[in-house]
Design an enzyme around this catalytic site. Sequence first.
Site, PDB file in Angstrom:
ATOM      1  CG  HIS A  69      -0.037   0.113   2.514  1.00 35.28           C
ATOM      2  ND1 HIS A  69       0.520  -1.000   3.123  1.00 35.28           N
ATOM      3  CD2 HIS A  69       0.378   1.177   3.229  1.00 35.28           C
ATOM      4  CE1 HIS A  69       1.232  -0.604   4.162  1.00 35.28           C
ATOM      5  NE2 HIS A  69       1.167   0.709   4.247  1.00 35.28           N
ATOM      6  CG  HIS A 147       6.993   5.473   0.477  1.00 26.44           C
ATOM      7  ND1 HIS A 147       6.719   6.563   1.285  1.00 26.44           N
ATOM      8  CD2 HIS A 147       7.010   4.393   1.303  1.00 26.44           C
ATOM      9  CE1 HIS A 147       6.585   6.151   2.533  1.00 26.44           C
ATOM     10  NE2 HIS A 147       6.757   4.832   2.587  1.00 26.44           N
TER      11      HIS A 147
END
Length: 216
Positions: A69, A147
């Site tokens: 995620h 990120h």
Amino acid sequence: VSLEDAYLPFYFGWFLRHTFQDELEGVAKGFLKTLDSLEAFKKHLSDFPREGEDVVKVEQYFQHTGPLHCTTKFCDYGKAAGAKEYAKSQVVQQSYGSMTELKLQALFLTPRTLGARVALTQEQLQLWPSDPKEEAGSNLPPGSRAHITLGCAQGVEPVQTGVDLLQILQLQQQGQEGEKVEDLELGPLSYYGNGIWVLSLREPIIGPALFSSFHG
Ligand code: 2AM
């Protein structure tokens, strides 16, 4: 703790669809395998801590558990500053459970973390909270830290991935381009010193993700 606060998640974020997760894990695995075979990488292996006489194999060096995620807001079940305001905001409420496409522009690796840099769209940026770490002492635009953590070295917490990414972006902002080491199939690979490697993706990797939360 009030009942309402008790419902705050560990974090909000975009969760990769399983097909996209599989694809990205494959890409990451291939990247590590390639690194392990590169002379230039071997030359700098002393950047990595080693155990006894064993030479580090980056293929086995990073671990991750749980769904891949891109964290938007770390809430820590309500303990993190601004968690409640974020959870209650209109944009979060309206976007919750909706799909989006995440665009990955680079892979990076340090002796601590392995990650993918995410390029957020204007719409996705609406879900990005103000981030004191991002803003502190640098002119990095909001969302710079976005990120996906692909793995951490033993004993390293995932929060480190964003710290490592910000460090790379600060180096770049200071005019350091890194030493271009090799042209890989996915794009140019650069070395920034201290075990920091960045692969800029020639073609961004794009895939579906769900805006949701993790309660743990
Ligand atoms: P990550 O976003 O770099 O992967 C649970 O630990 C998730 O919340 C992880 O995805 C982790 O890092 C992120 N996280 C943990 N602590 C955090 C913090 N202080 N700030 C931002 N994200 C954090």
